[in-house]
Design a protein around this motif. Sequence first.
Motif, PDB file in Angstrom:
ATOM      1  N   ILE A   1       0.872  -0.791  -2.586  1.00  0.00           N
ATOM      2  CA  ILE A   1       1.356  -2.155  -2.862  1.00  0.00           C
ATOM      3  C   ILE A   1       1.400  -2.395  -4.376  1.00  0.00           C
ATOM      4  N   GLU A   2       0.406  -1.873  -5.078  1.00  0.00           N
ATOM      5  CA  GLU A   2       0.386  -2.014  -6.537  1.00  0.00           C
ATOM      6  C   GLU A   2       1.608  -1.328  -7.162  1.00  0.00           C
ATOM      7  N   GLN A   3       1.942  -0.132  -6.675  1.00  0.00           N
ATOM      8  CA  GLN A   3       3.137   0.568  -7.179  1.00  0.00           C
ATOM      9  C   GLN A   3       4.395  -0.234  -6.873  1.00  0.00           C
ATOM     10  N   TRP A   4       4.481  -0.789  -5.666  1.00  0.00           N
ATOM     11  CA  TRP A   4       5.630  -1.608  -5.274  1.00  0.00           C
ATOM     12  C   TRP A   4       5.745  -2.829  -6.192  1.00  0.00           C
ATOM     13  N   LEU A   5       4.618  -3.486  -6.465  1.00  0.00           N
ATOM     14  CA  LEU A   5       4.633  -4.656  -7.352  1.00  0.00           C
ATOM     15  C   LEU A   5       5.104  -4.274  -8.750  1.00  0.00           C
ATOM     16  N   SER A   6       4.632  -3.140  -9.263  1.00  0.00           N
ATOM     17  CA  SER A   6       5.037  -2.686 -10.605  1.00  0.00           C
ATOM     18  C   SER A   6       6.529  -2.435 -10.658  1.00  0.00           C
ATOM     19  N   ARG A   7       7.044  -1.781  -9.626  1.00  0.00           N
ATOM     20  CA  ARG A   7       8.466  -1.444  -9.589  1.00  0.00           C
ATOM     21  C   ARG A   7       9.315  -2.703  -9.445  1.00  0.00           C
ATOM     22  N   SER A   8       8.923  -3.597  -8.542  1.00  0.00           N
ATOM     23  CA  SER A   8       9.733  -4.800  -8.324  1.00  0.00           C
ATOM     24  C   SER A   8       9.715  -5.708  -9.546  1.00  0.00           C
ATOM     25  N   ALA A   9       8.662  -5.608 -10.358  1.00  0.00           N
ATOM     26  CA  ALA A   9       8.577  -6.441 -11.567  1.00  0.00           C
ATOM     27  C   ALA A   9       9.529  -5.950 -12.644  1.00  0.00           C
ATOM     28  N   SER A  10       9.846  -4.646 -12.643  1.00  0.00           N
ATOM     29  CA  SER A  10      10.631  -4.094 -13.751  1.00  0.00           C
ATOM     30  C   SER A  10      12.066  -3.743 -13.378  1.00  0.00           C
ATOM     31  N   GLU A  11      12.372  -3.702 -12.076  1.00  0.00           N
ATOM     32  CA  GLU A  11      13.682  -3.220 -11.641  1.00  0.00           C
ATOM     33  C   GLU A  11      14.825  -4.171 -12.035  1.00  0.00           C
ATOM     34  N   PHE A  12      14.603  -5.461 -11.818  1.00  0.00           N
ATOM     35  CA  PHE A  12      15.649  -6.449 -12.101  1.00  0.00           C
ATOM     36  C   PHE A  12      15.054  -7.639 -12.832  1.00  0.00           C
ATOM     37  N   THR A  13      15.922  -8.406 -13.476  1.00  0.00           N
ATOM     38  CA  THR A  13      15.522  -9.671 -14.091  1.00  0.00           C
ATOM     39  C   THR A  13      16.067 -10.781 -13.206  1.00  0.00           C
ATOM     40  N   TYR A  14      15.198 -11.708 -12.825  1.00  0.00           N
ATOM     41  CA  TYR A  14      15.661 -12.764 -11.923  1.00  0.00           C
ATOM     42  C   TYR A  14      14.749 -13.977 -12.041  1.00  0.00           C
ATOM     43  N   VAL A  47       6.016  -9.328   5.051  1.00  0.00           N
ATOM     44  CA  VAL A  47       7.342  -8.791   5.344  1.00  0.00           C
ATOM     45  C   VAL A  47       8.343  -9.653   4.581  1.00  0.00           C
ATOM     46  N   ILE A  48       9.149  -8.989   3.738  1.00  0.00           N
ATOM     47  CA  ILE A  48      10.153  -9.693   2.941  1.00  0.00           C
ATOM     48  C   ILE A  48      11.524  -9.301   3.458  1.00  0.00           C
ATOM     49  N   VAL A  90       2.957  -4.046   3.136  1.00  0.00           N
ATOM     50  CA  VAL A  90       4.071  -4.862   2.656  1.00  0.00           C
ATOM     51  C   VAL A  90       5.340  -4.145   3.083  1.00  0.00           C
ATOM     52  N   THR A  91       6.251  -4.868   3.715  1.00  0.00           N
ATOM     53  CA  THR A  91       7.557  -4.316   4.060  1.00  0.00           C
ATOM     54  C   THR A  91       8.599  -5.078   3.264  1.00  0.00           C
ATOM     55  N   ASP A  92       9.338  -4.337   2.441  1.00  0.00           N
ATOM     56  CA  ASP A  92      10.354  -4.934   1.574  1.00  0.00           C
ATOM     57  C   ASP A  92      11.585  -4.050   1.626  1.00  0.00           C
ATOM     58  N   ASP A  93      12.727  -4.649   1.910  1.00  0.00           N
ATOM     59  CA  ASP A  93      13.977  -3.900   1.900  1.00  0.00           C
ATOM     60  C   ASP A  93      13.914  -2.715   2.868  1.00  0.00           C
ATOM     61  N   GLY A  94      13.214  -2.893   3.993  1.00  0.00           N
ATOM     62  CA  GLY A  94      13.157  -1.855   5.016  1.00  0.00           C
ATOM     63  C   GLY A  94      12.125  -0.766   4.782  1.00  0.00           C
ATOM     64  N   THR A  95      11.396  -0.805   3.668  1.00  0.00           N
ATOM     65  CA  THR A  95      10.369   0.200   3.373  1.00  0.00           C
ATOM     66  C   THR A  95       9.002  -0.452   3.483  1.00  0.00           C
ATOM     67  N   THR A  96       8.053   0.236   4.129  1.00  0.00           N
ATOM     68  CA  THR A  96       6.696  -0.298   4.278  1.00  0.00           C
ATOM     69  C   THR A  96       5.746   0.431   3.340  1.00  0.00           C
ATOM     70  N   TYR A  97       4.948  -0.348   2.631  1.00  0.00           N
ATOM     71  CA  TYR A  97       3.943   0.167   1.702  1.00  0.00           C
ATOM     72  C   TYR A  97       2.579  -0.158   2.302  1.00  0.00           C
ATOM     73  N   GLU A  98       1.737   0.879   2.463  1.00  0.00           N
ATOM     74  CA  GLU A  98       0.438   0.697   3.106  1.00  0.00           C
ATOM     75  C   GLU A  98      -0.699   0.885   2.123  1.00  0.00           C
ATOM     76  N   GLY A  99      -1.621  -0.080   2.114  1.00  0.00           N
ATOM     77  CA  GLY A  99      -2.799   0.015   1.256  1.00  0.00           C
ATOM     78  C   GLY A  99      -2.533  -0.519  -0.135  1.00  0.00           C
ATOM     79  N   THR A 100      -3.607  -0.873  -0.832  1.00  0.00           N
ATOM     80  CA  THR A 100      -3.448  -1.546  -2.119  1.00  0.00           C
ATOM     81  C   THR A 100      -2.817  -0.659  -3.190  1.00  0.00           C
ATOM     82  N   ALA A 101      -3.074   0.655  -3.171  1.00  0.00           N
ATOM     83  CA  ALA A 101      -2.469   1.514  -4.199  1.00  0.00           C
ATOM     84  C   ALA A 101      -0.948   1.519  -4.067  1.00  0.00           C
TER      85      ALA A 101
END
Length: 119
Positions: free
Chosen positions: A56-69, A116-117, A43-54
């Motif tokens: 991606i899981e951390q990225w999902l956790s962070r993106s869920a809590s960082e902002f309200t939208y 890619v986002i 997953v590439t988001d905001d210029g950073t690439t996350y490889e593998g499910t672990a």
Amino acid sequence: MHDNRPHALTPDSLPETITRYLKAHRAHDIATAITAFTSDATVTDDGTTYEGTAAIEQWLSRSASEFTYTIELTGAQQTDATHYSATHHLEGDFPGGTIDLHYRFTLRDHLIEQLVIAP
């Protein structure tokens, strides 16, 4: 001869895997969202690439809590059998307040191999 130009889809005609991921992501259901990815997905988001499910899981956790939208699926396209994109309109408490983001998916064996986002 194949026409590789993207063509519009109705958002509800996106592949089930993409729909499952998008709904789970919106609901902050990380356990379900992660099932949509291959084990070696990136997953590439905001210029950073996350490889593998672990990662991606951390990225999902962070993106869920960082902002309200709020997130609204405003469009979808298919380029070929394995390449899709979904356009989302986001409004919330992140810098800028509103943005349209393009989620570009590559599928393999009915799972998301790459996402890619980007604006």
